[in-house]
Design an enzyme around this catalytic site. Structure first.
Site, mmCIF file in Angstrom:
data_model
loop_
_atom_site.group_PDB
_atom_site.id
_atom_site.type_symbol
_atom_site.label_atom_id
_atom_site.label_comp_id
_atom_site.label_asym_id
_atom_site.label_seq_id
_atom_site.Cartn_x
_atom_site.Cartn_y
_atom_site.Cartn_z
ATOM 1 N N LYS A 39 50.852 -34.595 50.539
ATOM 2 C CA LYS A 39 52.483 -35.189 50.236
ATOM 3 C C LYS A 39 53.417 -34.324 50.754
ATOM 4 O O LYS A 39 52.962 -33.021 51.043
ATOM 5 C CB LYS A 39 52.389 -35.581 48.823
ATOM 6 C CG LYS A 39 52.338 -34.216 47.899
ATOM 7 C CD LYS A 39 52.706 -34.698 46.622
ATOM 8 C CE LYS A 39 52.602 -33.286 45.538
ATOM 9 N NZ LYS A 39 52.846 -33.456 44.291
ATOM 10 N N TYR A 264 79.201 -14.750 57.996
ATOM 11 C CA TYR A 264 80.179 -15.538 57.343
ATOM 12 C C TYR A 264 80.421 -14.679 56.136
ATOM 13 O O TYR A 264 79.475 -14.015 55.376
ATOM 14 C CB TYR A 264 79.643 -16.861 56.905
ATOM 15 C CG TYR A 264 79.691 -18.127 57.869
ATOM 16 C CD1 TYR A 264 80.692 -18.495 58.401
ATOM 17 C CD2 TYR A 264 78.408 -18.637 58.450
ATOM 18 C CE1 TYR A 264 80.963 -19.570 59.235
ATOM 19 C CE2 TYR A 264 78.342 -19.698 59.339
ATOM 20 C CZ TYR A 264 79.774 -19.957 59.719
ATOM 21 O OH TYR A 264 79.504 -21.065 60.717
#
Length: 370
Positions: A39, A264
């Site tokens: 999964k 940043y």
């Protein structure tokens, strides 16, 4: 895939995968079936690639979370039985058309499936009954079992292939009393259900940690998840790392104090003697959590650990490679043998699952067969 991300790849080590598979296979009896969970894109490893390896390695079953994941495997030619753990009710046509086997956690879901099967004239369609033994997420409570059995008694459209439950704390020795209580409840409930049905569906409750710590309760099948991907519940067991996230340096800069700051927010500080940086083409959109920035994590470059510097960007991040011999195009290992996924998980105060499943599909998966 963009030119920048052609530099990035998640390598899947076939030998490591097979080694982990053999380790868990060796903990259970030959007649016990082994289900492997693929999964969430095989825990971030690549569902089709990993399912193919598991099919070739001798897995008996696969399991996915959602119907769309099972459909993807069928379209790729995977022929093993596939259990859909969270089948829902909206995708039963696809489940039927692609020969998937739904997990059934409640009577509403079962009735919805049976209605469609009846319309199509289908009988004995395989289902898997989910029992809630203490996880309290999905599954039939003990008090709901009589109504389930009453409904199944007049329901030729389905046949119970297995009954299963999920252990909440199998990895924690301090909570073994709770785990053993879950197992006892499961054994009692499944015995009652089997007697009522008149036949014996498979039973499975052990996850990866359960296989390692409670092999005496392997029953008819076990479910192997994080273990096959290289994470053990036992401190003295070192499994092979299967996934290695590797990227190539895009650019190197020689920065002086007067050049200011890096990244940043200007959180990357240049050292008084200057800082040499490398920019690599992965960021938080690639599963590199922003909390790994500002030097909290370091990655491997040419045998040296190099820390992050400044904030992690969406598609890139910068490394402080001062004093390290490196050039554009050299490979940086984000995780693998060094550093390990567990190390990064420790920095983030999370579990390896989260890191693995955060690597998006835009990162190419490559099977290494050496």
């Amino acid at each position: 895939m963009s030119a920048e991300n052609d530099f990035s790849r998640l390598e899947l080590n076939l030998k490591g995968c097979e080694s982990n598979f053999r380790y868990f296979r060796g903990l259970i009896e030959p007649e016990t079936k082994l289900l492997v969970l693929v999964k969430a894109n095989a825990y971030g490893h690549g569902a089709v690639e990993f399912a193919s390896m598991m099919q070739a390695s001798g897995a008996d079953y696969l399991a996915v979370a959602l119907p769309v994941e099972g459909v993807e495997l069928r379209k790729a030619g995977i022929s093993l039985p596939v259990l859909v753990l969270t089948a829902g009710t909206d995708f039963f046509p696809e489940i039927i058309d692609y020969a998937l086997e739904p997990g059934i956690p409640n009577l509403y879901t079962l009735k919805s499936l049976v209605s469609l099967l009846h319309e199509r004239g289908i009988k004995d369609f395989p289902i898997h009954i989910k029992l809630d033994t203490g996880m309290h997420r999905l599954g039939f409570m003990k008090s709901e079992i009589p109504e389930l059995l009453s409904y199944l008694a007049g329901c030729p459209e389905v046949k119970v292939k297995s009954m299963y439950s999920h252990l909440a704390v199998a990895e924690d020795p301090e909570q073994d009393e709770f785990t053993l209580g879950q197992i006892r409840m499961f054994l009692e409930e499944t015995e009652f259900i089997s007697k009522s049905l008149g036949y014996n569906p498979m039973r499975h409750i052990l996850n990866s940690a359960g296989i390692e710590r409670f092999p005496e309760y392997q029953l008819d099948m076990v479910r192997l998840g994080i273990g096959v991907y290289g994470i053990s519940a036992l401190k003295d067991v070192r499994l092979a790392p299967v996934a290695s996230l590797k990227v190539k340096i895009l650019q190197i800069k020689e920065l002086k104090p007067e050049d200011g700051t890096i990244g940043y927010g200007r959180h990357g500080k240049i050292a008084p003697a200057g800082t040499r940086t490398a920019t690599i083409p992965v960021g938080y959109a690639d599963g590199i959590n922003r909390h790994l920035g500002r030097g909290r994590a370091s990655f491997c470059l040419n045998g040296h650990r190099v820390p992050t510097i400044g904030n992690i960007c969406m598609d890139m991040c910068m490394l402080d490679i001062t004093g390290v011999d490196a050039k554009v195009g050299d490979t940086v290992t984000i995780f693998g043998a060094d550093p390990t996924i567990s190390e990064l998980a420790g920095i983030l105060d999370t579990i390896p699952y989260e890191i693995l499943t955060s690597v998006p599909r835009r990162i190419e998966r490559i099977v290494i067969r050496k």
